[in-house]
Design an enzyme around this catalytic site. Structure first.
Site, short mmCIF file in Angstrom:
data_model
loop_
_atom_site.label_atom_id
_atom_site.label_comp_id
_atom_site.label_asym_id
_atom_site.label_seq_id
_atom_site.Cartn_x
_atom_site.Cartn_y
_atom_site.Cartn_z
N MET A 337 11.93 2.54 57.37
CA MET A 337 12.45 1.50 58.26
C MET A 337 11.34 0.59 58.76
O MET A 337 11.47 -0.64 58.76
CB MET A 337 13.17 2.13 59.46
CG MET A 337 14.42 2.88 59.12
SD MET A 337 15.68 1.87 58.31
CE MET A 337 16.35 0.97 59.70
N VAL A 413 9.00 5.86 64.03
CA VAL A 413 8.37 7.09 63.52
C VAL A 413 9.46 8.13 63.29
O VAL A 413 10.64 7.87 63.50
CB VAL A 413 7.27 7.61 64.48
CG1 VAL A 413 6.15 6.59 64.59
CG2 VAL A 413 7.84 7.93 65.86
N LYS A 420 8.01 11.10 68.94
CA LYS A 420 8.26 9.82 69.61
C LYS A 420 7.60 9.79 70.99
O LYS A 420 7.03 8.78 71.39
CB LYS A 420 9.77 9.57 69.74
CG LYS A 420 10.42 9.30 68.36
CD LYS A 420 11.71 8.54 68.46
CE LYS A 420 12.49 8.48 67.17
NZ LYS A 420 12.06 7.48 66.19
N SER A 442 17.97 6.49 65.73
CA SER A 442 19.40 6.34 65.46
C SER A 442 20.23 7.40 66.17
O SER A 442 21.44 7.24 66.27
CB SER A 442 19.68 6.32 63.96
OG SER A 442 18.80 7.13 63.26
N HIS A 463 18.19 -0.98 67.33
CA HIS A 463 18.61 -0.12 66.22
C HIS A 463 18.92 -0.98 65.00
O HIS A 463 19.87 -1.76 65.02
CB HIS A 463 19.84 0.69 66.66
CG HIS A 463 20.32 1.66 65.64
ND1 HIS A 463 21.64 1.96 65.45
CD2 HIS A 463 19.64 2.41 64.74
CE1 HIS A 463 21.75 2.84 64.48
NE2 HIS A 463 20.56 3.13 64.03
P1 NAD Z 1 10.31 7.70 57.52
O1 NAD Z 1 10.03 9.14 57.48
O2 NAD Z 1 10.51 6.96 56.26
O3 NAD Z 1 9.13 6.96 58.29
C1 NAD Z 1 8.52 7.45 59.44
C2 NAD Z 1 7.09 6.98 59.43
O4 NAD Z 1 6.53 7.29 60.71
C3 NAD Z 1 6.22 7.65 58.38
O5 NAD Z 1 5.53 6.67 57.63
C4 NAD Z 1 5.26 8.49 59.19
O6 NAD Z 1 3.99 8.64 58.59
C5 NAD Z 1 5.17 7.70 60.46
N1 NAD Z 1 4.72 8.48 61.62
C6 NAD Z 1 5.09 9.73 61.97
N2 NAD Z 1 4.44 10.08 63.07
C7 NAD Z 1 3.65 9.06 63.43
C8 NAD Z 1 2.74 8.83 64.49
N3 NAD Z 1 2.52 9.78 65.41
N4 NAD Z 1 2.13 7.66 64.57
C9 NAD Z 1 2.34 6.71 63.63
N5 NAD Z 1 3.19 6.87 62.61
C10 NAD Z 1 3.84 8.04 62.50
O7 NAD Z 1 11.57 7.54 58.50
P2 NAD Z 1 12.60 6.32 58.61
O8 NAD Z 1 13.79 6.59 57.80
O9 NAD Z 1 11.86 5.04 58.47
O10 NAD Z 1 13.09 6.47 60.13
C11 NAD Z 1 12.26 6.05 61.20
C12 NAD Z 1 13.11 5.91 62.45
O11 NAD Z 1 14.14 4.96 62.21
C13 NAD Z 1 13.82 7.17 62.88
O12 NAD Z 1 13.84 7.22 64.27
C14 NAD Z 1 15.20 7.01 62.33
O13 NAD Z 1 16.17 7.73 63.05
C15 NAD Z 1 15.40 5.54 62.52
N6 NAD Z 1 16.42 4.91 61.67
C16 NAD Z 1 16.51 5.24 60.34
C17 NAD Z 1 17.46 4.65 59.56
C18 NAD Z 1 17.55 4.96 58.10
O14 NAD Z 1 18.50 4.51 57.46
N7 NAD Z 1 16.61 5.68 57.54
C19 NAD Z 1 18.33 3.70 60.12
C20 NAD Z 1 18.21 3.36 61.47
C21 NAD Z 1 17.23 3.98 62.22
#
Ligand code: NAD
Length: 736
Positions: A337, A413, A420, A442, A463
């Site tokens: 994301m 993240v 978080k 989410s 979001h």
């Molecule tokens: P992802 O696992 O692809 O990405 C998360 C990233 O955060 C990774 O690159 C990781 O290295 C990084 N990270 C973790 N800890 C960290 C830290 N302490 N400091 C800096 N970076 C850090 O996950 P995603 O699917 O991109 O989801 C991320 C957020 O977005 C979540 O909260 C998720 O609920 C939300 N979200 C996801 C979707 C979806 O469709 N995947 C849709 C809406 C919202």
């Protein structure tokens, strides 16, 4: 004569340049005043012997966006008013009003003087119908010229001669395709179709238009010439014989008959092509009048045209707060994301610092933008330089200090409270006191996350939906303590990246996912009842959903559903989840490793391309199957729409969604809720709350208590209220 919206300059050759340039607006639109002025200009051009012909162009970057909101709204309110005051003549008067553009355009093309439209930029809807009435059309050779008749997308159709002129200029198949999909044409495509005569460099546009007049352009349209033949043959030709049965079938396949506006296009073209032009225009006017009286047209225009524009322009933005200028945005978490959020931000011209746990991970996030830029440059969507400038705006980093000057930081993240919390602390330690922190979580309630913030009033949820580059919606979530400044900043950011926001109060799943999971869970129930899986998917599409619920669940990932169900049990207790749902999903994920599209196995099988996905045959063995004949598809359709609409009504009752426009627009942009209904609450209002409550009661009796109407719905039904009446989004502005 002088006009408010047009200026006219006649040159030494007697060629009038009519420039449309509405004062105080960034875009020309057709209003009653514009139409009246155009009518007078046509008379002036026709009657002035010194004027040999006219060019109509725009003084703005775009030619025109078409009819104005006020004009469209006016048609509906006019008809409502007439039904109250003069019901016997209401439809007749609407018919007169519905023909007002047609009359002026027809007068223009038969006035005896030649007209050329010089299309300098975007030319949509009624404005392109004006251009079609001109005898010549010249377009500037630039990507900003976008030509379309997009009316079908808001529930109506090109009713100002479009359905008659287009198929008299191009072959019927292309004409139908253009109008039933509302597709946008490049100038090149428009010329290939015969809808534009010439394409020239932008700085030669007027010169070329005048040259067309000087070369002796005839002031007579092809269809007004003796012996005119429809391009590609008419309806009663072998080509027509092949086309028409297929055209009806294709439209049915694409729309399931849910869009009266699209069906009317076929009728107008089919009937109109067999008639003299003026009679054909009358036929179009009749269908237009009919469509204007449909619930679909009313609801779609309200949600997809009016409300969407209003929300996009900041209808929910608190007043009195200066507009945010974003010198820099921070994005923490460069994963799936975060990488996309960084891309859309940079694409909007805003510098982004993209942070991850180490520089390699941050750079990997930026690589996503590099790939998108490469693709876009390859497809000619933007130039190499524009692509490079976009990429230069994204700075990968692992150092939180780089966020010190960011006005807004968005975290994306892992969906893990502890991760978080650590990120919130680290970011707040470096950002300016007035900067805003937004979470893209989410599932985690914003108020809970904000408890770890040292300034919860500057903490908010933004979001995004995946894929971020394509999805037009963002949900802005207010925590208990979120202040107006944070809301204004979040909305300014959403506007800057050209997405449509809805503002919702904090709750588990917010608005969109609450509704989406109802949709998916209804499919689980149907599977458990033994409804054949293909019927489940097809019934959903017949109801107007763009993607079947099982297919959608595969996209979302079945293991994510499992995680969410388990989280509900952990947080809300075992009773919050249907044990049969849990068993189905545990079996899919734990026993069979069927996680959805991502591992190639879900409710569908995903064979290697180019083979297409297909429903996993074994799914039928999970539960004893009902014979297809025993299942009422109409009931399945209702169950999908009602379960979602009921959830939307609950969010209103709970004060999560406060503005019906947001429930409607959010449902269409967020998960494609049957667009012909105008959205979840318009679906209820459209049939009437009383009828909806009765439908819920019937479904509850047959399928379970989840369909019981809520107290609010029962009260509204008893009082004869609607959502748009009871939660009137304009009440405040009217009172002010
Ligand atoms: P992802 O696992 O692809 O990405 C998360 C990233 O955060 C990774 O690159 C990781 O290295 C990084 N990270 C973790 N800890 C960290 C830290 N302490 N400091 C800096 N970076 C850090 O996950 P995603 O699917 O991109 O989801 C991320 C957020 O977005 C979540 O909260 C998720 O609920 C939300 N979200 C996801 C979707 C979806 O469709 N995947 C849709 C809406 C919202």
């Amino acid at each position: 004569m002088t006009y408010t919206n047009f200026s006219i300059e006649t040159d030494a050759d007697g060629l009038a340049l009519v420039t449309w340039d509405m004062p105080g607006r960034s875009m020309n639109v057709i209003t009653q005043e514009v139409l009246a002025e155009l009518d007078a200009i046509v008379d002036q051009v026709a009657s002035d012997a010194a004027v040999k012909g006219a060019v109509v162009t725009s003084g703005k970057a775009a030619f025109s966006g078409g009819a104005d909101l006020s004009m469209i709204k006016g048609m509906f309110s006019f008809y409502e008013e007439q039904k109250r005051t003069d019901p016997d003549h209401a439809a007749e008067k609407l018919f007169e009003l519905a023909g007002s553009l047609t009359r002026v355009f027809r007068k223009l093309e038969t006035c005896g003087k030649p007209w050329v439209a010089a299309i300098n930029g975007t030319c949509m809807g009624g404005a392109f119908e004006l251009a079609l009435a001109c005898h010549g059309r010249v377009a500037a050779n630039t990507a900003s010229v976008k030509i379309a008749l997009p009316e079908v997308k808001v529930g109506i159709f090109p009713g100002a001669g479009g359905t008659q002129r287009v198929p008299r200029l191009t072959n019927t198949q292309d004409a139908l395709q253009m109008m039933t999909t509302g597709q946008t044409l490049t100038p090149q495509r428009a010329r290939a179709m015969g809808l534009v005569h010439e394409i020239v460099d932008p700085d030669r546009l007027i010169e070329a238009a005048k040259a067309m007049l000087k070369a002796g352009l005839k002031p007579v349209q092809p269809w007004d010439e003796r012996g005119f033949k429809v391009p590609g043959g008419g309806v009663w030709t072998p080509a027509g014989g092949q086309l028409w049965p297929a055209a009806s079938a294709i439209l049915r396949r694409e729309t399931y008959g849910n869009f009266p506006g699209a069906t009317a296009i076929l009728k107008c073209v089919y009937e109109g092509l067999q008639l003299p032009f003026d009679t054909a225009l009358k036929v179009e006017q009749r269908y237009f009048t009919e469509i204007l009286q449909t619930t679909e047209a009313f609801s779609m225009i309200r949600s997809l045209f009016i409300s969407m524009q209003e929300l996009g322009k900041g209808a929910r933005r608190p007043a009195g707060i200066a507009k945010s200028r974003f010198a820099k945005i921070g994005v923490v978490g460069a994963g799936f994301m975060g990488a996309s959020i960084a891309y859309v931000t940079a694409a909007a011209g805003i510098p982004v610092t993209l942070i991850d746990r180490d520089i390699a991970a941050a750079e990997k996030g930026k690589a996503h933008s590099e790939k998108l830029v490469k693709d876009s440059v390859g497809k000619g969507r933007f130039s190499q330089e524009e692509g490079e400038a976009l990429l230069a705006r994204i700075t990968p980093s692992a150092d939180y200090q780089d966020l010190a000057d960011a006005g807004l930081v968005i975290e994306a993240v892992f969906e893990d409270r502890a991760v978080k919390t650590a990120v919130i602390k680290a970011v707040e330690a470096v950002i300016a006191p007035d900067a805003i922190f937004a979470s893209n979580t989410s599932t985690l309630p914003i108020s809970g996350l904000a408890e770890t913030s040292i300034r919860p009033e500057q903490f908010i949820g933004i979001h995004f939906f995946s894929p971020v580059e394509k999805m037009m919606l963002t949900e802005v979530i207010l925590g208990e303590k979120t202040g107006d400044g944070a809301l204004a900043t979040a909305l300014d950011f959403v506007a800057a990246i050209r997405k449509t926001p809805i503002v919702v109060n904090d709750t588990r799943g917010f608005y969109v996912n609450r509704c989406v999971f109802r949709y998916i869970h209804e499919a689980y129930d149907m599977l458990i009842e033994g409804v054949p899986p293909a019927m489940i998917e097809n019934a959903a599409k017949m109801a107007g959903m763009p993607v079947g619920p099982l297919s959608l669940n595969d996209e979302v990932a079945i293991d994510l559903s499992q995680k969410i169900l388990k989280a509900s049990i952990a947080d809300l207790g075992a009773a919050s989840v249907d044990p049969e749902h849990m068993a189905l999903i545990d079996r899919m994920v734990d026993d069979l490793d069927r996680r959805g599209r991502k591992n190639g196995h879900g409710f569908y099988e995903y064979p290697a391309k180019p083979a297409k996905k297909y429903l996993w045959p074994e799914l039928k063995t999970f539960y004893p199957q009902q014979p297809a004949e025993a299942v009422d598809v109409e009931v399945l359709k209702s169950r999908f729409l009602v379960t979602i609409a009921l959830e939307a009504a609950r969010t209103v009752e709970e004060g999560i969604v406060t503005d019906p426009r947001e429930a409607d627009v959010g449902s269409i942009l967020g998960f494609g809720f049957a667009p012909y209904t105008g959205g979840t609450l318009s679906y209820i209002d459209g049939m009437g709350v009383k009828a909806f409550v009765a439908l819920c009661e019937r479904l509850a009796a047959d399928h379970g208590d989840r369909f019981r109407p809520t107290a609010l719905l029962e009260e509204m039904a008893a009082k004869g209220e609607t959502f748009y009446g009871r939660f009137d989004p304009y009440a405040k502005s009217r009172a002010a």
